[in-house]
Design an enzyme around this catalytic site. Sequence first.
Site, PDB file in Angstrom:
ATOM      1  N   GLU A  50       4.802   5.367   3.646  1.00  0.00           N
ATOM      2  CA  GLU A  50       4.197   6.660   3.965  1.00  0.00           C
ATOM      3  C   GLU A  50       5.270   7.592   4.548  1.00  0.00           C
ATOM      4  O   GLU A  50       5.851   7.280   5.586  1.00  0.00           O
ATOM      5  CB  GLU A  50       3.058   6.467   4.978  1.00  0.00           C
TER       6      GLU A  50
ATOM      7  N   ASP B 244       9.690   7.548   1.063  1.00  0.00           N
ATOM      8  CA  ASP B 244       9.237   7.492  -0.323  1.00  0.00           C
ATOM      9  C   ASP B 244       9.067   6.044  -0.779  1.00  0.00           C
ATOM     10  O   ASP B 244       9.979   5.221  -0.651  1.00  0.00           O
ATOM     11  CB  ASP B 244      10.278   8.201  -1.205  1.00  0.00           C
TER      12      ASP B 244
ATOM     13  N   ASP C 183      -0.961  12.515  -3.206  1.00  0.00           N
ATOM     14  CA  ASP C 183      -0.990  13.962  -3.369  1.00  0.00           C
ATOM     15  C   ASP C 183      -1.318  14.304  -4.816  1.00  0.00           C
ATOM     16  O   ASP C 183      -0.648  13.812  -5.735  1.00  0.00           O
ATOM     17  CB  ASP C 183       0.349  14.564  -2.964  1.00  0.00           C
TER      18      ASP C 183
ATOM     19  N   LYS D 268      -2.195  21.572  -9.786  1.00  0.00           N
ATOM     20  CA  LYS D 268      -1.796  22.657 -10.682  1.00  0.00           C
ATOM     21  C   LYS D 268      -0.940  22.081 -11.811  1.00  0.00           C
ATOM     22  O   LYS D 268      -0.036  21.280 -11.572  1.00  0.00           O
ATOM     23  CB  LYS D 268      -1.023  23.726  -9.920  1.00  0.00           C
TER      24      LYS D 268
ATOM     25  N   THR E 179     -11.619   5.605   4.812  1.00  0.00           N
ATOM     26  CA  THR E 179     -10.679   6.200   5.758  1.00  0.00           C
ATOM     27  C   THR E 179     -11.164   7.576   6.208  1.00  0.00           C
ATOM     28  O   THR E 179     -12.054   8.177   5.610  1.00  0.00           O
ATOM     29  CB  THR E 179      -9.291   6.350   5.117  1.00  0.00           C
ATOM     30  N   ARG E 180     -10.534   8.076   7.256  1.00  0.00           N
ATOM     31  CA  ARG E 180     -10.874   9.413   7.749  1.00  0.00           C
ATOM     32  C   ARG E 180     -10.596  10.468   6.688  1.00  0.00           C
ATOM     33  O   ARG E 180     -11.355  11.423   6.542  1.00  0.00           O
ATOM     34  CB  ARG E 180     -10.076   9.728   9.015  1.00  0.00           C
TER      35      ARG E 180
ATOM     36  N   GLU F 258       0.856  -1.187   0.000  1.00  0.00           N
ATOM     37  CA  GLU F 258       0.000   0.000   0.000  1.00  0.00           C
ATOM     38  C   GLU F 258       0.888   1.232   0.000  1.00  0.00           C
ATOM     39  O   GLU F 258       1.748   1.391   0.875  1.00  0.00           O
ATOM     40  CB  GLU F 258      -0.947   0.025   1.195  1.00  0.00           C
TER      41      GLU F 258
ATOM     42  N   GLU G 297     -10.738  10.113   3.455  1.00  0.00           N
ATOM     43  CA  GLU G 297     -11.798  10.019   2.451  1.00  0.00           C
ATOM     44  C   GLU G 297     -13.063  10.724   2.916  1.00  0.00           C
ATOM     45  O   GLU G 297     -13.749  11.401   2.128  1.00  0.00           O
ATOM     46  CB  GLU G 297     -12.079   8.546   2.161  1.00  0.00           C
TER      47      GLU G 297
END
Length: 236
Positions: free
Chosen positions: A95, A122, A144, A148, A216-217, A70, A219
């Site tokens: 994460e 990473d 993320d 832009k 998830t929170r 994940e 989301e």
Amino acid sequence: MPASKPSDPDADTSAHRPLRTFGRIKSRPIKPLQAALFDSLLPSIAVPDPAAGPIDPMALMAGSTSAWLEIGFGGGEHLAAQAARNPDTVILGCEPFLNGVASLLRHVDEGGLKNVRIHADDARAVVQALNPASLDRVMILFPDPWHKARHNKRRLVQDEFVADLVRVLKPGGRLRFVTDWENYADWAREKFDANPALQFTGPADRHAAPDDHVVTRYEEKKLGDIAPIFLDFVRI
């Protein structure tokens, strides 16, 4: 992983490291009990240093029958729930957001989960170090968005990274990408479709959460510009 960006997103342009695909690495202070788990628990469940050599995920847990990855596990609710549902599967989680790592460590500790391995950095380094055809499943949840246009180059999903994922997925292995930014969903679909080793499998309604999805929170905060979009693929 929460939609955020570094204060100076174009600052880390060194030729010696890839562009960052993630934003902040820490926000609020980490609670003392969670902070203590960085010393007491994380060393025993950390993914081996990718710089030290190839990684065989199946060797990270005795008796494992499959290996999942994940990428960007945020607060860790999804990964912890999947680990609890699939105790014979070793699940690697990557994460860089330290508050998220602290949260997952708490879930692992409280749930007595033995099949979670964490890389607090990473994900790309881990993917590059994994043995070929060593994963049964990859999940990329709410990366993320870098919405832009001038920052699109920082998105995690790029042609080269897709090729890396294909390399480490077993034939028949599954890949799931989820985002709540419509432009990123279109971008990712184009990148995944461009690789002939991946076949799109749905869902037909891209807003329909698959049966095994865990909300998830992040989301629930609805920070994107559209309801979550789910894209599933299989390695052929």
